[in-house]
Design a protein around this motif. Structure first.
Motif, mmCIF file in Angstrom:
data_model
loop_
_atom_site.group_PDB
_atom_site.id
_atom_site.type_symbol
_atom_site.label_atom_id
_atom_site.label_comp_id
_atom_site.label_asym_id
_atom_site.label_seq_id
_atom_site.Cartn_x
_atom_site.Cartn_y
_atom_site.Cartn_z
ATOM 1 N N ALA A 60 0.861 -1.181 0.000
ATOM 2 C CA ALA A 60 0.000 0.000 0.000
ATOM 3 C C ALA A 60 0.898 1.232 0.000
ATOM 4 O O ALA A 60 1.956 1.241 0.619
ATOM 5 C CB ALA A 60 -0.896 -0.004 1.230
ATOM 6 N N LEU A 61 0.493 2.274 -0.703
ATOM 7 C CA LEU A 61 1.350 3.453 -0.821
ATOM 8 C C LEU A 61 1.245 4.306 0.421
ATOM 9 O O LEU A 61 0.287 4.219 1.176
ATOM 10 C CB LEU A 61 0.921 4.254 -2.045
ATOM 11 C CG LEU A 61 0.977 3.459 -3.342
ATOM 12 C CD1 LEU A 61 0.502 4.308 -4.493
ATOM 13 C CD2 LEU A 61 2.400 2.970 -3.582
ATOM 14 N N THR A 62 2.261 5.130 0.643
ATOM 15 C CA THR A 62 2.209 6.004 1.799
ATOM 16 C C THR A 62 1.894 7.427 1.386
ATOM 17 O O THR A 62 1.527 8.251 2.192
ATOM 18 C CB THR A 62 3.550 6.008 2.552
ATOM 19 O OG1 THR A 62 4.586 6.210 1.594
ATOM 20 C CG2 THR A 62 3.739 4.711 3.277
ATOM 21 N N TYR A 63 2.065 7.728 0.111
ATOM 22 C CA TYR A 63 1.766 9.082 -0.310
ATOM 23 C C TYR A 63 0.770 9.009 -1.460
ATOM 24 O O TYR A 63 1.098 8.553 -2.563
ATOM 25 C CB TYR A 63 3.031 9.801 -0.753
ATOM 26 C CG TYR A 63 2.758 11.198 -1.229
ATOM 27 C CD1 TYR A 63 2.746 12.264 -0.327
ATOM 28 C CD2 TYR A 63 2.484 11.452 -2.568
ATOM 29 C CE1 TYR A 63 2.467 13.543 -0.756
ATOM 30 C CE2 TYR A 63 2.200 12.730 -3.009
ATOM 31 C CZ TYR A 63 2.186 13.771 -2.099
ATOM 32 O OH TYR A 63 1.902 15.031 -2.523
ATOM 33 N N ILE A 64 -0.459 9.409 -1.222
ATOM 34 C CA ILE A 64 -1.479 9.343 -2.261
ATOM 35 C C ILE A 64 -2.230 10.655 -2.302
ATOM 36 O O ILE A 64 -2.753 11.101 -1.284
ATOM 37 C CB ILE A 64 -2.450 8.188 -2.007
ATOM 38 C CG1 ILE A 64 -1.748 6.886 -2.347
ATOM 39 C CG2 ILE A 64 -3.697 8.336 -2.842
ATOM 40 C CD1 ILE A 64 -2.658 5.794 -2.740
ATOM 41 N N ALA A 65 -2.238 11.298 -3.439
ATOM 42 C CA ALA A 65 -2.897 12.598 -3.537
ATOM 43 C C ALA A 65 -4.140 12.520 -4.411
ATOM 44 O O ALA A 65 -4.501 13.462 -5.078
ATOM 45 C CB ALA A 65 -1.918 13.631 -4.079
ATOM 46 N N PHE A 66 -4.790 11.367 -4.410
ATOM 47 C CA PHE A 66 -6.072 11.262 -5.109
ATOM 48 C C PHE A 66 -6.891 10.196 -4.380
ATOM 49 O O PHE A 66 -6.373 9.466 -3.540
ATOM 50 C CB PHE A 66 -5.882 10.883 -6.573
ATOM 51 C CG PHE A 66 -5.140 9.591 -6.758
ATOM 52 C CD1 PHE A 66 -5.836 8.387 -6.807
ATOM 53 C CD2 PHE A 66 -3.754 9.571 -6.860
ATOM 54 C CE1 PHE A 66 -5.159 7.199 -6.961
ATOM 55 C CE2 PHE A 66 -3.075 8.375 -7.006
ATOM 56 C CZ PHE A 66 -3.781 7.185 -7.048
ATOM 57 N N LEU A 67 -8.175 10.125 -4.705
ATOM 58 C CA LEU A 67 -9.031 9.154 -4.030
ATOM 59 C C LEU A 67 -9.391 8.047 -5.013
ATOM 60 O O LEU A 67 -9.418 8.264 -6.216
ATOM 61 C CB LEU A 67 -10.323 9.826 -3.571
ATOM 62 C CG LEU A 67 -10.167 10.932 -2.540
ATOM 63 C CD1 LEU A 67 -11.521 11.513 -2.205
ATOM 64 C CD2 LEU A 67 -9.498 10.398 -1.291
ATOM 65 N N PRO A 68 -9.683 6.845 -4.485
ATOM 66 C CA PRO A 68 -10.258 5.827 -5.372
ATOM 67 C C PRO A 68 -11.564 6.363 -5.945
ATOM 68 O O PRO A 68 -12.239 7.170 -5.302
ATOM 69 C CB PRO A 68 -10.531 4.652 -4.433
ATOM 70 C CG PRO A 68 -9.669 4.878 -3.246
ATOM 71 C CD PRO A 68 -9.520 6.358 -3.114
ATOM 72 N N GLN A 69 -11.896 5.914 -7.137
ATOM 73 C CA GLN A 69 -13.123 6.430 -7.750
ATOM 74 C C GLN A 69 -14.324 6.137 -6.845
ATOM 75 O O GLN A 69 -14.479 5.044 -6.313
ATOM 76 C CB GLN A 69 -13.338 5.756 -9.107
ATOM 77 C CG GLN A 69 -14.417 6.446 -9.898
ATOM 78 C CD GLN A 69 -14.800 5.624 -11.111
ATOM 79 O OE1 GLN A 69 -15.439 4.595 -10.999
ATOM 80 N NE2 GLN A 69 -14.387 6.074 -12.270
ATOM 81 N N SER A 70 -15.169 7.150 -6.697
ATOM 82 C CA SER A 70 -16.315 6.996 -5.802
ATOM 83 C C SER A 70 -17.268 5.917 -6.319
ATOM 84 O O SER A 70 -17.461 5.778 -7.518
ATOM 85 C CB SER A 70 -17.055 8.331 -5.704
ATOM 86 O OG SER A 70 -18.351 8.115 -5.225
ATOM 87 N N PRO A 71 -17.859 5.149 -5.398
ATOM 88 C CA PRO A 71 -18.780 4.103 -5.847
ATOM 89 C C PRO A 71 -20.097 4.670 -6.363
ATOM 90 O O PRO A 71 -20.820 4.020 -7.096
ATOM 91 C CB PRO A 71 -19.009 3.261 -4.590
ATOM 92 C CG PRO A 71 -18.651 4.158 -3.459
ATOM 93 C CD PRO A 71 -17.619 5.122 -3.968
#
Ligand SMILES: Nc1ncnc2c1ncn2[C@@H]1O[C@H](COP(=O)(O)OP(=O)(O)OP(=O)(O)O)[C@@H](O)[C@H]1O
Ligand SMILES: [Mg+2]
Lengths: 256, 302
Positions: free
Chosen positions: B217-228
């Motif tokens: 799993a990444l530690t730096y993420i600047a976006f969200l998974p696509q909303s359901p």
């Protein structure tokens, strides 16, 4: 044995029953006549419960339980492989030694047996619930709170609820395993009246420790002792002129 | 006489000892909580919850972390609930009680005690590499589902076992089949305990870091998974999509871990604030477990 005026609904041949290696019923032979009341008496631990619990195969649930011999119900051995146990249990209803209502409302307790099998209209269910509760002499006490949880009833009320639940699905045979052991004398009298009433349409087998009750309600009496059937006959004969010494000792209270 | 006095004194000493141990451990916990709270309270703002991580501690937030945690929880639940409860029902009500069943049950109990990093390695090998799910929400959720599965199976079994045998007899005696008995009598009666077990299992999963780090799993993420749930301009106005399950993610404990390992003081404050959020989530889950149990125990007593 007994002359068959009515026709036998159960023909039990050489029935032996075991819990593991322990034999608790030994070669029982007995015919149960339709539309009659048969009382099963005998000291504690002699196998009365085991006997009635074999008749609707509810003891199949017990892991190491096993039977030998045959039980013909309408001339069909209920322990044959092709017997539909669910169908058998609907025809042979049962009230257990300890009251065991479902942890649901009074209404749901009785409606359950109806709902799981047929699609019945709600009004029909309401009607059957009321009728069954009246038969079991419980209606007046609970008619205003049918939504109440059955576990909040008293022990005696719970047992009458269990009787109502068994009646609701209209079985042919009703097995009563000491139905009155937790009930006060007034309700007991009502239940005895009910048994008398039910005899017209049902076959009843009742286990009881109460000799007077056996004498009052039953047509036939079977006396069990350590897993054996000692005596079976018309209730008057068994009580007035028992053939076996041990029966006499038990009935007159000279025995465990 | 003197023996009586002695044993009474022993009683008292034991009581005092017990109370002091309890007070001590509660105090330690309290000090920890207050310390974390004092460290983190300056960052506990709305902006903290709605910002992505950043190089500047003042602007960094935990949006991607808590959304990732929620995604992972939902994915875990989708797989672990039906499988775990189903397996529990099967083992308790359907399976023959023979050696094989016993063997399986013992193994499940052992699996509940296996260190979580082992599940991470399994997830890495099976989901990430072999099934090619990459470092996605799905891979993470499946890994955690494996982790909580034994707990859910065990609590389902225990919940069913707590139901008196006489209820089963009563149901069969009115001509119910096994499935009807399970569906209408046993499951409703066991539901409170099953749900309590499930929530406790999930609150364990939400704090897990090791297996998710293991699967990458990444530690730096600047976006969200696509909303359901996607809102549209035209009919039918909403669309559901599970595509987000294949997006990369991070979760709260990983984000916190990442911040703690940085030298700047500001990130330390962020970590403390993140811990408070995580604690609150766990607390909410535990409280709902208690409330559920309370609610059902009020309704059912044998
Ligand atoms: N589940 C069981 N497993 C093993 N043995 C059992 C089980 N149930 C009953 N037994 C044994 O079988 C014998 C007969 O029991 P049963 O319950 O049929 O007696 P009973 O005549 O109904 O007694 P009571 O009048 O006390 O109800 C007893 O010795 C009892 O210990
Ligand atoms: Mg008995």
């Amino acid at each position: 044995m007994v002359e068959n005026i009515q026709k036998p609904i159960f023909k039990i041949q050489n029935l032996s029953a075991f819990y593991g290696a322990k034999e608790v019923l030994r070669k029982i032979n007995i015919n149960i006549l339709s539309n009659s009341v048969t009382a099963i008496i005998g000291p504690s631990g002699c196998g009365k419960s085991t006997f009635v619990r074999s008749l609707n195969r509810i003891n199949d649930l017990i892991l190491n339980f096993r039977v030998q011999g045959k039980i013909f119900y309408h001339n069909k051995n209920i322990y044959d492989k092709d017997v539909d146990v669910v169908e058998l249990r609907r025809k042979v209803g049962m009230v257990f030694q300890k009251p065991n209502p479902f942890p649901k409302s009074i209404y749901e307790n009785i409606a359950y047996g109806l709902k799981i099998h047929n699609f019945i209209k709600k009004e029909m269910i309401d009607e059957i619930v009321e009728k069954s509760l009246k038969k079991a002499a419980l209606w007046d006490e609970v008619k205003d709170n049918l939504k109440q949880n059955a576990l909040s009833l008293s022990g005696g009320q719970q047992q009458r609820l269990c009787i109502a639940r068994a009646l609701a699905i209209e079985p042919e045979v009703i097995l009563l395993d000491e139905p009155c052991s937790a009930i006060d004398p007034i309700s007991t009298a009502k239940i005895e009246e009910l048994i008398y009433e039910l005899k017209k349409n049902y076959t009843i087998i009742i286990v009881t420790h109460n000799m007077q009750q056996a004498a009052r309600v039953s047509d036939y009496t079977a006396f069990f002792l350590s897993g054996e059937l000692i005596e079976f006959g018309k209730t008057e004969e068994v009580f007035k002129a028992p053939k076996d010494r041990r029966t006499e000792d038990y009935i007159t209270g000279r025995f465990g | 006489m003197s023996r009586k006095i002695f044993s009474r004194r022993l009683d008292k000493i034991f009581k005092i000892l017990g109370i002091s141990f309890m007070v001590f451990s509660l105090l330690v916990l309290l000090v920890l909580l207050i310390d974390v709270f004092l460290d983190g309270k300056s960052r506990l703002t709305w902006g903290f919850l709605t910002s992505f991580p950043s190089r500047k501690p003042q602007q960094a937030g935990i949006l991607s972390a808590w959304v990732g945690s929620v995604w992972i929880m939902i994915t875990t639940a989708i797989f672990a609930l039906p499988l775990g409860i189903g397996a529990g029902i099967y083992l308790e009500e359907y399976a023959r009680k023979n050696r094989l069943t016993k063997f399986i049950e013992i193994n499940i109990a052992n699996l509940a005690g296996v260190p979580s990093i082992i599940y991470g390695l399994l997830g890495l090998g099976l989901f990430v590499r072999y099934l090619n799910l990459d470092r996605s929400v799905l891979a993470g959720g499946l890994t955690l589902a494996l982790l909580v599965l034994p707990i859910i199976i065990l609590s389902t079994q225990q919940a069913l076992r707590a139901i008196p045998f006489s209820i089963r007899e009563a149901s069969y005696a009115v001509g119910a089949t096994k499935w009807q008995t399970v569906r209408h009598q046993l499951l409703p009666a066991a539901l409170g305990n099953i749900m309590t077990g499930v929530i406790l299992a999930m609150s364990r999963a939400i704090g897990e870091t090791a297996p998710l780090i293991t699967i990458g799993a990444l530690t730096y993420i600047a976006f969200l998974p696509q909303s359901p749930i996607i809102f549209l301009k035209n009919f039918p106005f909403v669309r559901f999509s599970l595509k987000g399950m294949f997006d990369p993610f991070t979760v709260l404990p990983i984000q916190i871990f990442n911040w703690v390992s940085r030298p700047q003081k500001g990130f330390f404050t962020n970590a403390a604030a993140g811990i408070i959020v995580l604690l609150c989530l766990t607390l909410i889950m535990n409280i709902s477990a208690i409330l559920l149990r309370h609610h059902y125990q009020g309704k059912i007593r044998w």
